[in-house]
Enzyme design. Structure first.
Site, PDB file in Angstrom:
ATOM      1  N   THR A  78       0.657  -1.191   0.154  1.00 54.32           N
ATOM      2  CA  THR A  78       0.217  -0.014   0.025  1.00 54.32           C
ATOM      3  C   THR A  78       0.958   1.016  -0.116  1.00 54.32           C
ATOM      4  O   THR A  78       2.133   1.220   0.376  1.00 54.32           O
ATOM      5  CB  THR A  78      -0.991  -0.027   1.403  1.00 54.32           C
ATOM      6  OG1 THR A  78      -1.352   1.293   1.612  1.00 54.32           O
ATOM      7  CG2 THR A  78      -0.150  -0.458   2.745  1.00 54.32           C
ATOM      8  N   TYR A 130      -1.808   0.644  10.192  1.00 53.64           N
ATOM      9  CA  TYR A 130      -2.062  -0.204   8.955  1.00 53.64           C
ATOM     10  C   TYR A 130      -0.857  -0.216   7.991  1.00 53.64           C
ATOM     11  O   TYR A 130      -0.316  -1.249   7.375  1.00 53.64           O
ATOM     12  CB  TYR A 130      -3.208   0.508   8.193  1.00 53.64           C
ATOM     13  CG  TYR A 130      -3.446   0.067   6.838  1.00 53.64           C
ATOM     14  CD1 TYR A 130      -3.523  -1.318   6.482  1.00 53.64           C
ATOM     15  CD2 TYR A 130      -3.384   0.946   5.778  1.00 53.64           C
ATOM     16  CE1 TYR A 130      -3.779  -1.643   5.066  1.00 53.64           C
ATOM     17  CE2 TYR A 130      -3.433   0.606   4.493  1.00 53.64           C
ATOM     18  CZ  TYR A 130      -3.713  -0.881   4.343  1.00 53.64           C
ATOM     19  OH  TYR A 130      -3.691  -1.333   2.988  1.00 53.64           O
TER      20      TYR A 130
END
Ligand code: UDP
Length: 322
Positions: free
Chosen positions: A116, A140
């Protein structure tokens, strides 16, 4: 050629399973269905199990004998990760280690990882190249950055080769309308806007209007999910052609502000839904835009749907079916 896909019942995973199936690959999806959906798996078989369940995982590797593993299964909501960091370290980092141990035991040596843009945190430069420093600002992003480090170490230690794809903002749906974005609760901008337009919500909140961007709202590089899926196919081919372990950004190279996305959704839907300006959301970097020259040059990625109107239109068609 057999491909094991973790998280193949999820949003991006299901679009990848679809194109793998269309190309004739044998696919097995391994998914605990915590956020994925059985109906989203259009090709191959589905094993419903968690990555913490090593017994089941080992059995699946033994029976299916994958040539390549694609690993999508993860928790993906940055704001939730700030509130529940351990969930992210367990689901994303610890479960990836479980999977990688079984991958190694089974002598599978090719691996594709869903990473990501959140690994970059607040980047020094926009657009972001793969050389940008890794400084995630939420659990995250850190949970994914840890896995990237682990992959690098494993790859240096042996025959294992991997591609890590750093996704920018996946959006849109396949035009056939069989699969699309469906998260519960939904937190992603385009899906939330369209739920609002459909009438399921009061209004869309614009999170933060004093970011250091031209209109004060956050900028993201929205990439159509089918172009993102295609990047996985190219990464697979690259590994099959003996390509070295590598990392690639997946985005178009330009971004849109939250206000621009809202305006485009007004135009596409023709519905004058309400938008409301509120404070910023925790853990949100002001701008994330990919420099995607590396994937274009090395994997010959040639995206077909670089058009915000098309992205929102396919997402809108999907939303109306839900
Ligand atoms: N956003 C917003 N309102 C919403 C949801 C998101 O203004 O209801 C903003 C969010 O702050 C971010 C951008 O839209 O700047 C994209 O957010 P999303 O959750 O879709 O993806 P992220 O970039 O966080 O992965």
């Amino acid at each position: 050629m057999r491909i094991l896909v973790t998280g193949g019942a999820g949003y991006v995973g299901s679009h990848v399973v679809k194109i793998l199936g269309e190309k004739g690959y044998e696919v097995l999806t391994y998914d605990n269905l915590s956020t994925g959906n059985r109906w989203a798996v259009l090709y191959g078989s589905l094993v419903v199990a968690d990555l913490s369940d090593r017994g089941t995982l080992r059995g699946v590797f033994k029976d299916f004998r994958p040539d390549v593993v694609m690993h999508f299964a993860a928790s993906i909501v940055a704001s939730e990760s700030v509130r529940e960091p351990l969930k992210y370290y367990r689901n994303n980092t610890v479960n990836s280690i479980n999977l990688l141990e079984v991958v190694q035991e089974s002598n599978v040596d090719k691996f594709i990882f869903s990473s990501t843009a959140a690994v970059y945190g607040i980047p020094e430069k926009i657009p972001i190249t793969e050389e940008e420093s890794i400084k995630p600002i939420n659990p995250y992003g850190r949970s994914k950055a840890f896995v990237e480090r682990i992959l690098e170490d494993i790859s240096k230690a042996g025959h294992f080769r991997y591609v890590s794809l750093r996704y920018f903002n996946a959006a849109g749906a396949e035009p056939e309308g069989r699969i699309g974005e469906m998260h519960d609760p939904e937190t992603h901008l385009i899906a939330l806007i369209l739920k609002t337009a459909k009438g399921g919500r009061e209004g869309i909140k614009i999170f933060g209007t004093d970011y250091p961007t031209p209109d004060g709202t956050c900028i993201r590089d929205y990439i159509h999910v089918d172009d993102l899926a295609e990047a996985h196919l190219l990464a697979l081919q690259y590994l099959l052609d003996a390509g070295e372990s590598d990392i690639f950004n997946c985005g178009y190279g330009h971004g849109y502000s939250v206000r621009e996305v809202v305006s485009m959704a007004w135009k596409v839907t023709g519905i004058d839904f309400v938008s409301e300006e509120t404070g910023g959301r925790q853990g949100d970097p002001p701008a994330l835009v990919a420099d995607s020259s590396k994937i274009r040059q090395r994997l010959y990625w040639n995206p077909r749907y670089d058009n915000l109107e098309y992205i929102i239109r396919t997402a809108w068609e999907w939303e109306k079916r839900l």
